[in-house]
Design a protein around this motif. Sequence first.
Motif: not given
Lengths: 334, 316, 325, 515, 329
Positions: D23, D189-190, D213-217, D219-220, D223-224, D361
Amino acid sequence: MSAPQPLLGLEGVSKRFVRRLDLAERIAARLGARLRDQVVHAVEEVDLAVAEGEVVGLVGESGCGKSTLGRVVAGILPASEGRLTYRGKDITKAAGAEAKKAALKIQMIFQDPFASLNPRLKVAEIVGEAPLVHGLVGRAELADYVDEVLTSVGLDPSYRRRYPHQFSGGQRQRVGIARALAVRPEFLVCDESVAALDVSIQAQVLNLFMELRERFDLTYLFISHDLGVVEHLSDRVVIMYLGRVVEIAPTEQLFAGANHPYARALLAEVLRIDSRHRIFKPVEGEIPSPLDPPPGCAFHPRCPHAIGRCRVERPLLKQIAPGRYSACHLNDQS
Amino acid sequence: MSEPDPGLSSGAVVAEPETLHAPPPRLSSPLARLALDFCASRPAVAGLAVILVVAVAAIFAPLIVPQNPYDLAQLDIMDGTLPPGSPSYAFGTYWLGTDVQGRDMLSAIVYGLRISLLVGSVSVAFALVIGSAVGLVAAFFGGGLDSLLMRIVDIQLSFPAILVALILLAIFGNGVDKVIIALVIVQWAYYARAVRGSALVERRKEYIDAAVCLGLGTRRVLFGHLLPNCLPPLIVIATVQVAHAVALEATLSFLGVGVPITEPSLGLLIANGFEYMMSGRYWISFFPGVALVVVIVAINLVGDRLRDLLNPRLQR
Amino acid sequence: MLVYLIRRLGQSALVLVVMAVLVFIGIYAIGNPVDVLISPEADLAEQQATIARLGLDRPLWEQLWLFLVNAVQGDLGRSFVHGVPALRLILERLPATLELALVALVVALSVGVFLGLWAGLKPDALLGRSIMTGSILGFSLPNFWLGLMLILVFAVLLQWLPAGGRGETVDLLGIRTSLFTLDGLSHLLLPAITLALYKTSLVIRLARAGTREVVLQDYVKFARAKGLSPSRVIYVHVLKNIMIPVVTVVGLELGSMIAFAVVTETVFAWPGIGKLLIDSIVNLDRPVVVAYLMMTVFIFILINLAVDLLYSLLDPRVRLSEAGA
Amino acid sequence: ALSGTALVGTALADDLTIGLASEPSALDPHYHNLTPNNAAWQHIFDGLISQDAKQRLQPGLAVAWKPLDATTWEFDLRKGVTFHDGTPFDAEDVIYTIRRIPNVANSPSSFTIYTKSIASMEAKDPYTLIIKTEAPRPLLPTELSNLAIISKETCEGASGGDWPKTEDFNSGTLAVGTGPYKFAEFVKGDRLVLTRNDDYWGGKPTWDKVTFKPISSDGPRVAALLSGDVDVIDNPPTQDLPRLKADKNINVYSGLSNRVIYLHMDQFADDTPGVQGTNGRNPFKDKRVREAVSKAIDRKAIVEKIMGGVAVAAEQLLPKGMFGADPALEVEAYDPAGARKLLAEAGYPDGFKLVLGTPNDRYINDEKVAQAVAQFLTRVGIQTTVDASTKSVFFKRRNSYEFSMYLAGWGSGTGEMSSPLRALVATPDKEKGYGGTNRGRYSNPAVDAKIDEALQTLDDAGREKLLQEASDLVIKDYGILPLHYEVTSWATRKGLAYEPRTDQYTSAMSVTQAQ
Amino acid sequence: MARTAEPLLRVEQLETQFFTRAGVARAVDGVSFEVARGEVLGLVGESGSGKSVTGFSILGLVDPPGRIVGGRVLLEGENLVDAGERRLRALRGNRIAMIFQDPMMTLNPVLRIDTQMIEAVRAHHGVDRAEARRRARDALGRVGIPAPEERLSAYPHQFSGGMRQRVAIAIALLNEPAVIIADEPTTALDVTIQAQILYEMQKLCGESGTALVWITHDLAVVSGLADRVCVMYAGRIVESGPVDAVLDRPRHPYTAGLIGSVPSRNRRGVPLAQIPGMTPSLLALPGGCAFRTRCPNAEADCAAEPPAERRPEAGRTLRCHHPVGEAVS
Ligand SMILES: Nc1ncnc2c1ncn2[C@@H]1O[C@H](COP(=O)(O)OP(=O)(O)OP(=O)(O)O)[C@@H](O)[C@H]1O
Ligand SMILES: Nc1ncnc2c1ncn2[C@@H]1O[C@H](COP(=O)(O)OP(=O)(O)OP(=O)(O)O)[C@@H](O)[C@H]1O
Ligand SMILES: [Mg+2]
Ligand SMILES: [Mg+2]
Ligand code: NI
């Protein structure tokens, strides 16, 4: 009982347990909190002489300092004040090798038959460790020596490989006695050593104590709250109340008639198997906390005979008859 | 937290009834008794068996598994992400498949177990020695030294292990040795506190007085009498802590601050594999995860049984 | 009480300072945040300018001293990355983490005490044993692995629940919470379970051990001898006693839950302080890391305080004035 | 609120939710020169000039620009544009913006690199801007395209001090631009929520409301998307691409990026730290060794197995077709035998030991690629171990020359060849700003000369030729070993299309309803 | 000391066993006795002889693995062994109460005294809290606790051991039970405090006519307090009768041995009579008469079968093949 030199002498022995304020508490005290060092006067200014071969009974209610005194005598706790002599030698600070040796001559038998034996050691190790460490016996003779000691307390030598948990209470108490005897002591401090045992077992152990006394010329300081046991065993009785000795008297004389009001009250409460259908008439009140003992005579709040002086002045232990001592102001009156 | 009200314990020195009977003379040594009682619980025995098998497999890993997954020369990325049961040119079959670098997962898991167990047991061993020395000294000598040491322990314990380890490793960098150091640092205080606690209890018991009275030297009393009797609770903590350490190491590796990628522990294998989970290549993450969970469960089962056996309050 | 406060405050202040200094030095040792932050295209002069702008050109001890002086005045510095006061950044994220931890705590407590009590009352029954075996499993599953599995099953395979992130929130007294929307709750469920499982197992075991010990006590038998109903005996006499260890341990575990949220938040992309910490460590955002730790210590202190108060409420034998006696 | 899930997608088709891998750290467009930040401000603000999906310059707030002489540029500004708060746009806003750049407090990565060549600015009239540079600056339009234009009327004095504060942008007060979307909400963060700017000068934007929407991982994030929580995600993990592509509810869009992943070798120190078994010699000073390394690596295999096919093997530092790339260069062929032979010739028949540094990373699969490289090198006798660390640690170590060989990546901010050449292979020179990231300390006067010349050449064709020659020189000298170009991917739910951008920006403007 | 014809509590052939992993422990094995209004029955025996279990069995408080396997407990004519749990609960603490040995452990440490007293009243009487509290205060006053009103809101740990035992007694007395079973309530207390407790008990039971079963291992306490005494050994009552008769003329060798092993004035310095051996484990009782292995009078028939109960004289029972003072056959 006025041997020229007592085996064990206590002169003004006191033991206080002090809990000092820590840093935070000291700061709080600075800030005005009512905090001060807590001092438990467990034993206060005890003078006592024990002659060789004598059995001295030490009685008093719970918390009056019997065990503490016993521990000081046995060298487990250092005295805060006062002097201990053994055969005339000062052993207060068991520094020199000789003093250490003297200290070893005083051994202790404990109350709890469970907690007083290291559960991780076999009987042979429990009994044999100290004599080996102190070089009383060589490694080679150790096994025989242990057997011998075990036999002398009435335990089968075949028990030597067992662990404490495999014994009954009475047998454990015998192991404890054997452990003490193994360093060839002359003086035994028995702290409630039969209190945790059943009557029938208690009789066995008491008999053993009497037998050993004959065999090894032992001297006993026998601590108990059971006046019956003390009466049975001892030559002289010392009665303590709240850390202080209030009366010392030969057993016969004491039980014939105590001098100190507390001693009298205590004797009156003793239940005897031959006194049936009693109407109980107890002493009022309970033992005050040793944290802040009452001023004057510590017993005055419960004493039916208390006079004004008792409230302010502490009575000293005075000889009232040959061999009899009592700490009561009433003795000064008549 | 204050210790229990002294007034409570003093009056309660009352003999338990059954102990005054002659107990049937059974197995003599406490250890043998423990072993027998231990075996009465089937899950615990199963746990122990698993631990033994895993430990043997981990120790003799090079002899057991077909591939040294840490040796790059033995890997071939052309064999990457093969599903379980695929044939291998180098040896028989990739029974559990391969990861993206062409690592045989079975070999990687066994080697990973090795690292996990090494990290777990070595860190616990060091922490145990350091912690119990500190705890014993604090309990026996008391006073200012005790306060000082326990304040340090308090401070250490007032911080959650995971955070401390995270920060430490961020500073140290990756590496098995560094993970171990971090784990020792976060664990020793538990032992110090536990040993001090039980040493304080044991010290008040009369057999210690007896030893003092018998003129046995301080060192002898401390290490010969006091320490052995403080050990049982320690054994329990240590056992469970190994599981804890293994899990913590896995977590740290998962977060990317644990062991280096070239020598993956179970946690790292899981972390690496997780990326492939969604794409259906479940084996890269799933099998190490199962191995990890099995090991931790096994250790905990054993620890749990030991706790039951060694807890004096539940001994009936 | 005064002593207690002094002791706690003294200790806490010490922890704070020690922690701050260690972390400060530690992060300094890791690397230069400017390396990460600055655009790679920037030339040396530009880098120097940035270093100066962030105050990183001064000697370490000076930075540390400045930090401590400011910290005493409540200023924990500005995030290098976000440019806002670190404390504000943390406070913005804190409610999310607290919400997660609290929900997990409530789950752990309610489920754990109930099951533990049950298992303790019937230790030999099949259910009692199953509960115990289950608790070992709960104990053993590493947090992150459990989270992954839950995502896999409930979000990916079954598609019942969202895989991550925080759902719809509503403002409650100026704090955002997702407790009052269905969407929010559905996002909360999996992470909360993940976080709660370990503690639930812990509570089960504490409650069971406590129950087994308490039911053997004379006072329980005495209560029965008074003719009380079993429910009164269990829910008053037994429960109140087992709550003492449970509350103590679990209260303190609330702290570790907040810490372990680091893992859960990473797995579930939960926008709390745990994720912030990881990001900040990666970016060497020192003010945020230090402020986070300070904040955590502070929360710990509060929790300890609350636990001690609760403890003395539950256990009349402990009075705060005597604490440490 | 969530946008519709896949199930009710059509009903709420005008709302868009995007899952971001990273983000923005702030909404202040001048605060942090960072991809997510730049991608974010493009929605709210406009640049003077904009870059299209291929990073070619397009009119933005300036409709036209031209050099008047070697150091003077004229920009014609767009008329009738207003900021979201209604204040009109004119040349003063541009001047104000550029003057603000050096005055952003606490900026961790400042935009001054794009403005420092500017000597003076002047508004000839409200819609004509004259900019003078100190030296000839052919890249000025490109540089200016990186600056978001803010409203002078709105910002001046708004934060109390001389210059507007970053916080006020984050809170939304000053997040007022001319861009296609308006600020609605930003919760770090949201979420970042934007709404359509109906008055956008470039036509009506597609979406009513856009939520990031920040979803840094990884997998999720996937999935999202799968669960319908979001409509678009960026950077779907490469390993998931085959599955996502196979999913008929998901579309995947990939495009070549301007970022090359390369290996750099220490060609300066005599006693290089990461090499053992060479009797103290630095093997990488020998071109044959560098060539051997290059030949030992199977770039196609890495692209295929590690990158899941979502990358393109690289032959130079910028993909062919981009400005300055040499169309004649070819990808090095995998030739382990040749590599071994070269090593033997160079005096290392048994190879040597090498530590390969890599961040873990920073780039797509960076650590895994490094491992694969290590595997290949080990196979030709260079026993390689990978030393991976997080980017912060890695950069610190790399910058203090702790690695003899390291893996890193370079994205060309300008979208042309001078950027990688200047940064990675030009001889380090503070004055000229050369070699800032040349941590192998490669130095080739011929290359330096070509770069110098190119940067003085305003004529595009001439400049491109010079850059191509420079690129050719470096590659043939094995001064740096390109591995592959990253391919950036986006995944959308069915019914959406995404136009990939080489600058890797994730943008709502790139999302369209698929036919 | 008044004895009426109908006993308040009659125990008949009570049998309680513990089914443990190591085997079945017959903790109470055919115990019978009765207590009349106002009577004090002493139940003596060494540790583990089954005294407490007898007490618990009467109240139906034996926990698994223990179970009452036989016999009857008649309280005012009602058999408690057959009564359901609900009925038992109604009687416990109401018609029949119990006091435990350890005053430190009988009160719940985390509940205030008033809570613990009020709940005891309200479990049996539908009175409101205020009334229950009043009764509690009166009960505290009756057992000699000064300032009962203030003490009501104290916690147990704020009391000394003796005081706590008084509170326990007050709780037992709250609902004016017909029978109180006191399980060694003074064993853990000091002599002077013990005397205080005995005094209170004697006074209160005398006043209200409550029957008292006093469990103890201390013969001296029994001799001072009880009207009649039952001597237990290994789960059985081996001898019973009026205190004077049993203590002055013990018939069972065990009773005689017990009396002989108490140190006393007239045997000062002389070795005590001792019973050899130790209390056998309940799991490994010798067959026949359980005491035979330690018995000086034991003969072959002692091993053959357990002695039956007999009544050597009015009001006494005895289980022995070869009682003291009987010609050896
Ligand atoms: N280690 C200690 N620290 C503090 N106080 C102590 C310590 N040991 C004993 N005391 C206190 O000293 C007093 C005397 O204790 P002591 O054990 O000597 O009494 P006692 O007469 O042996 O009692 P009992 O009959 O219960 O064994 C008690 O108030 C006790 O609380
Ligand atoms: N829960 C139990 N499980 C197994 N055996 C038990 C249990 N409770 C009591 N017993 C056994 O029952 C026998 C009688 O115990 P009880 O408590 O009645 O003895 P007691 O006469 O009251 O002894 P004390 O004087 O020590 O209180 C003991 O041998 C004991 O081992
Ligand atoms: Mg004592
Ligand atoms: Mg009992
Ligand atoms: Ni933990």
